[in-house]
Design an enzyme around this catalytic site. Structure first.
Site, PDB file in Angstrom:
ATOM      1  N   SER A 160       0.848  -1.198   0.000  1.00 10.31           N
ATOM      2  CA  SER A 160       0.000   0.000   0.000  1.00 10.31           C
ATOM      3  C   SER A 160       0.878   1.242   0.000  1.00 10.31           C
ATOM      4  O   SER A 160       1.978   1.240   0.572  1.00 10.31           O
ATOM      5  CB  SER A 160      -0.882   0.013   1.249  1.00 10.31           C
ATOM      6  OG  SER A 160      -1.586   1.235   1.345  1.00 10.31           O
ATOM      7  N   TYR A 174      -1.659  -0.619  10.276  1.00  8.00           N
ATOM      8  CA  TYR A 174      -1.826  -1.127   8.897  1.00  8.00           C
ATOM      9  C   TYR A 174      -0.656  -0.660   8.025  1.00  8.00           C
ATOM     10  O   TYR A 174      -0.043  -1.458   7.306  1.00  8.00           O
ATOM     11  CB  TYR A 174      -3.158  -0.613   8.352  1.00  8.00           C
ATOM     12  CG  TYR A 174      -3.384  -0.852   6.887  1.00  8.00           C
ATOM     13  CD1 TYR A 174      -3.904  -2.064   6.434  1.00  8.00           C
ATOM     14  CD2 TYR A 174      -3.098   0.136   5.937  1.00  8.00           C
ATOM     15  CE1 TYR A 174      -4.118  -2.285   5.070  1.00  8.00           C
ATOM     16  CE2 TYR A 174      -3.312  -0.073   4.586  1.00  8.00           C
ATOM     17  CZ  TYR A 174      -3.823  -1.279   4.159  1.00  8.00           C
ATOM     18  OH  TYR A 174      -4.038  -1.495   2.811  1.00  8.00           O
TER      19      TYR A 174
END
Ligand code: NAP
Length: 265
Positions: A160, A174
């Protein structure tokens, strides 16, 4: 659960093993879009997709049904990638249907938005377990099967852009888990480059999938779209195109790459 396909298909005088790609979390979002893209790309090429899911069997089954309509085999396997025995089940199914040539290490979770000081040990452990341990275990099983194979193996980790931004006030856990995925990608790519395996990561920005609902803000992509130079969130199909390319021989000289795909953000 299988939707079709024998372990190998006769394509002439010799039996050519079916080539297999595993997509973790292949029933929804980016994983499902990747399955659809590969089904178009590998149509008629003696290919089989193993799609794992953790909860949504119906979604995974409908993707598998669509894949088989393209003449590509498909199986679905219920598996929590954080559980080693479940990971073995995914790859046992891959072994049953053919020879593993691709892995899309896509399954991932995002917990509710939270300031850093409120992150609990329980939450951190679950995030690391799915987003890091799961990715490591699946890559390990793939490398065992791809090493020194007759055709190049390709692993694509779904990281990501958050790994670079750090996701302050939202999901630092995350973002950090994706940082770990990036580091693993570079290290593993170097370790197995001489064994005919390529390892790369895609780093999507804001993409329209259900993951943002898990994070507590289903409108998050549209809310932040103004910060994206291209002016909109991405579609899962746009990420799938990049993943499919990295899996393919067109990317034969690409390994250890962390490829940003965030509309300029
Ligand atoms: P999604 O729509 O929420 O789909 C997640 C998929 O992962 C689902 O198929 C889900 O299975 C599966 N999954 C979740 N936990 C799992 C577990 N413990 N074991 C096995 N499978 C599990 O999310 P997405 O947006 O497509 O995300 C896919 C990947 O892209 C993730 O790694 C995510 O971090 C990354 N990513 C997404 C964005 C974005 O903006 N969407 C941006 C950057 C990176 P079920 O269907 O059974 O629930």
């Amino acid at each position: 659960m299988n939707t079709n396909d024998p372990a190998s298909v006769s394509t002439g005088p010799t039996q050519v093993p079916t080539q297999v790609t595993v997509i973790t979390g292949g029933g929804r979002g980016i994983g499902a879009a990747t399955a659809r893209r590969l089904a178009q790309q590998r149509s008629g090429l003696n290919h089989h997709l193993v799609l794992s899911y953790v909860a949504n069997a119906d979604a995974a089954q409908s993707v598998a049904d669509l894949v088989t309509e393209h003449g590509v085999g498909a199986s679905i396997v219920k598996a929590d990638v954080a559980v080693e025995a479940d990971v073995h089940a995914i790859f046992t199914e891959a072994d049953r249907v053919g020879r593993l040539t691709g892995l899309v290490n896509n399954a991932g979770i995002l917990d509710a938005m939270s300031p850093f000081v409120d992150l609990t040990a329980e939450r951190l452990e679950r995030t690391w377990a799915v987003n890091i341990t799961g990715v490591f275990l699946c890559a390990r099983e793939a490398v065992k099967r791809m090493a020194d194979g007759p055709t190049t193996g390709s692993i694509v980790n779904v990281s990501s852009r958050a790994a670079s931004f750090g996701s302050p006030r939202e999901f630092i856990d995350y973002a950090a888990s994706k940082g770990a995925v990036d580091t693993m990608t570079v290290g593993l790519a170097n370790e197995v480059a001489g064994q005919n395996i390529r390892v790369n990561a895609v780093r999507p920005g804001l993409v329209h999938t259900d993951i943002h609902t898990s994070g507590g803000d289903s409108e998050r992509v549209d809310r932040l779209a103004a910060n994206v130079p291209i002016g909109r969130g991405g579609q899962p199909e746009e990420i799938a195109n990049l993943i499919a390319w990295l899996l393919s021989d067109e990317a034969s000289y690409v390994t250890g790459a962390l490829v940003d795909i965030g509309g300029g953000r």
